[in-house]
Scaffold this active site. Structure first.
Site, PDB file in Angstrom:
ATOM      1  CG  HIS A  93      44.086  28.513  33.000  1.00 35.74           C
ATOM      2  ND1 HIS A  93      44.509  28.784  34.282  1.00 35.74           N
ATOM      3  CD2 HIS A  93      43.853  29.723  32.416  1.00 35.74           C
ATOM      4  CE1 HIS A  93      44.532  30.104  34.460  1.00 35.74           C
ATOM      5  NE2 HIS A  93      44.144  30.692  33.347  1.00 35.74           N
ATOM      6  CD  GLU A 165      46.527  32.413  29.855  1.00 37.96           C
ATOM      7  OE1 GLU A 165      45.968  33.501  29.743  1.00 37.96           O
ATOM      8  OE2 GLU A 165      46.189  31.569  30.701  1.00 37.96           O
TER       9      GLU A 165
HETATM   10  C1  PEP Z   1      43.966  33.860  32.883  1.00 37.90           C
HETATM   11  O1  PEP Z   1      43.657  33.414  33.984  1.00 37.90           O
HETATM   12  O2  PEP Z   1      43.972  33.127  31.893  1.00 37.90           O
HETATM   13  C2  PEP Z   1      44.352  35.272  32.755  1.00 37.90           C
HETATM   14  C3  PEP Z   1      44.855  35.691  31.624  1.00 37.90           C
HETATM   15  O3  PEP Z   1      44.123  36.037  33.857  1.00 37.90           O
HETATM   16  P1  PEP Z   1      44.517  37.580  34.087  1.00 37.90           P
HETATM   17  O4  PEP Z   1      44.160  38.342  32.865  1.00 37.90           O
HETATM   18  O5  PEP Z   1      43.695  37.992  35.282  1.00 37.90           O
HETATM   19  O6  PEP Z   1      45.987  37.616  34.350  1.00 37.90           O
END
Ligand code: PEP
Length: 249
Positions: A93, A165
């Site tokens: 992450h 992400e």
């Molecule tokens: C995350 O931290 O993996 C995430 C997806 O956060 P958010 O949905 O708040 O952007």
């Protein structure tokens, strides 16, 4: 195939708060709709396991030590997580890569230790805004995937979910566009193709995370090449999250 939905609760909820949260989730989640994995803080795993034991909800941790046991004060091993109720662990992450300076080499070791101990991995990859603006998305994601997955056997990919992400989309309210997500899913599958096989590139589960909410999930979870979503902030409110979960098809 049912969509995979993952909740990253981050450093939120003490045990009492988790008790309330998981009780509401178990009572109201329709397990026919999607495969749900919730990742609470370590301290809530056992109570969450107890509450979810007769439901389809699966649990994950948010980190693990790369070593299996020993003098690593403050660390938690993969086996401990497994025993506490986790079937999954989030690795790579951007909070860990950036705030805790985790390298791809370390993430690779954590993946291997997790798989060895029966934990499935949710591997997060994604570019920064500067990378995106300078056209480096492709190179960044390729490097992360190649280094994080180095040395894995192809069959081990069955226990790995790749979460795209983009750092600029996490917690900002600026979700990636359908085009960004589809291009990245294609790229992720291409890297898997190049390093493993055509079959692996087809079978690998790829999800999207970054500011998913009630307004955008319908469009973003159904992008081509995307098998589900990783929710942060939006997963903290059971009412809001359940509305989403129970309408995913
Ligand atoms: C995350 O931290 O993996 C995430 C997806 O956060 P958010 O949905 O708040 O952007």
């Amino acid at each position: 195939m049912k969509k995979i939905v993952i909740a990253n609760l981050k450093m939120n909820q003490n045990i009492d708060e988790s008790k309330t949260y998981f009780t509401k989730m178990v009572a109201n989640f329709n397990g026919d709709k999607c495969d749900l994995i919730i990742c609470p803080p370590y301290t809530s795993l056992s109570i969450a396991k107890f509450i979810t034991q007769n439901s389809s909800i699966r649990l994950g941790a948010q980190n693990v030590c790369d070593e299996e046991f020993g003098a690593y004060t403050g660390e938690i091993s993969a086996q401990m997580l497994k025993k506490a109720g986790a079937d999954y662990v989030i690795l790579g992450h951007s909070d860990r890569r950036n705030k805790f300076k985790e390298s791809d080499k370390l993430i690779n070791k954590k993946i291997k230790t997790s798989l060895k101990n029966g934990l499935k991995c949710i591997l997060c990859v994604g570019e920064s805004l500067a990378d995106k603006n300078t056209g480096k998305t492709y190179d960044v994601i390729r490097k992360q995937l190649e280094e994080d997955l180095r040395g894995l056997y192809e069959n081990e990919l069955e226990s790995v979910i790749i979460a795209y992400e983009p750092i600029w989309a996490i917690g900002t309210g600026n979700n990636a566009s359908v085009k960004d997500i589809e291009n990245s899913a294609k790229l992720i599958r291409k890297v898997i193709f190049d390093n493993f096989s055509e079959k692996a590139s087809r079978d690998i589960q790829v999800i999207y995370g970054g500011s998913l909410n009630q307004k955008n999930y319908q469009a973003l979870l159904y992008c081509t090449g995307i098998d589900g979503g990783l929710f942060g902030a939006c997963s903290l409110d059971p009412k809001v999250f359940l509305e989403i979960l129970n309408s995913v098809k």
